[in-house]
Write a protein that holds these residues in place. Structure first.
Motif, PDB file in Angstrom:
ATOM      1  N   PHE A   5       0.824  -1.205   0.000  1.00 16.26           N
ATOM      2  CA  PHE A   5       0.000   0.000   0.000  1.00 16.26           C
ATOM      3  C   PHE A   5       0.859   1.256   0.000  1.00 16.26           C
ATOM      4  O   PHE A   5       0.633   2.170  -0.793  1.00 16.26           O
ATOM      5  N   ARG A  67      -6.605   4.677   1.490  1.00 20.74           N
ATOM      6  CA  ARG A  67      -6.638   3.347   2.118  1.00 20.74           C
ATOM      7  C   ARG A  67      -8.076   2.838   2.257  1.00 20.74           C
ATOM      8  O   ARG A  67      -8.392   1.729   1.851  1.00 20.74           O
ATOM      9  N   TRP A  71      -7.868   1.194  -1.608  1.00 16.42           N
ATOM     10  CA  TRP A  71      -7.100  -0.014  -1.285  1.00 16.42           C
ATOM     11  C   TRP A  71      -7.989  -1.075  -0.630  1.00 16.42           C
ATOM     12  O   TRP A  71      -8.010  -2.231  -1.064  1.00 16.42           O
ATOM     13  N   GLY A  76      -6.899  -4.903  -1.495  1.00 19.98           N
ATOM     14  CA  GLY A  76      -5.477  -4.894  -1.824  1.00 19.98           C
ATOM     15  C   GLY A  76      -4.633  -5.828  -0.983  1.00 19.98           C
ATOM     16  O   GLY A  76      -3.698  -6.447  -1.488  1.00 19.98           O
ATOM     17  N   PHE A  88      -5.024  -1.026  -7.434  1.00 16.54           N
ATOM     18  CA  PHE A  88      -5.109   0.192  -6.628  1.00 16.54           C
ATOM     19  C   PHE A  88      -4.996   1.435  -7.504  1.00 16.54           C
ATOM     20  O   PHE A  88      -5.832   2.338  -7.433  1.00 16.54           O
TER      21      PHE A  88
END
Length: 154
Positions: A5, A67, A71, A76, A88
């Motif tokens: 990430f 996030r 994500w 993710g 992403f």
């Protein structure tokens, strides 16, 4: 949390830039890639922070949005590299629904994913003349993503 990430976010931020208010961008004012159209309250807060010179605080808001809304929505942490990286960036640039659709269509082959993404950009440019100005940049982003993955992603 999976370390991809943070590295994928750095790639996204490289392309999304800092502060933009392009009249051709339907998202309006955009800070760290977060558009006013999609996140009006957050962008208003980020804009205030930006003007106060508190760019890191504005970035922290953007990071939380990336996030939670990109994500996590593409799952993710459950995807292998480099599919996680591609999904992403696609979710950020084209939306979570498009990223999910392309992910299903490519059957987790990241090169097919990238080609499908380029084809989708072509379709967008053909159907919306106002967005044609972004086509070369979109393709350059995909090529940079491919090169970044070829180097090991980071």
């Amino acid at each position: 949390m999976k370390e991809t990430f943070e590295k994928a976010l750095q790639f996204v931020l490289k392309w999304e830039g800092g502060y933009s208010n392009n009249p051709n961008d339907p998202g309006g004012l955009t800070i760290f890639g977060i558009s006013q159209r999609s996140y009006p309250k957050e962008v208003a807060k980020m804009n205030e922070l930006w003007k106060q010179g508190k760019k890191q605080e504005a970035l922290n808001i953007a990071k939380e949005i990336y996030r939670k809304n990109y994500w996590n929505k593409i799952k993710g942490d459950e995807l292998p590299f480099p599919i996680d990286f591609v999904a992403f960036d696609t979710a950020v640039n084209m939306g979570v629904a498009t990223a999910s659709s392309l992910l299903q269509a490519c059957q987790k082959d990241y090169k097919d994913f990238l080609l499908l993404r380029i084809n989708r950009y072509k379709e967008i440019a053909l159907t919306n003349k106002r967005l044609r100005v972004f086509l070369l940049g979109w393709i350059n982003r995909v090529m940079d993503l491919y090169k970044t993955i070829q180097k090991g992603g980071f």
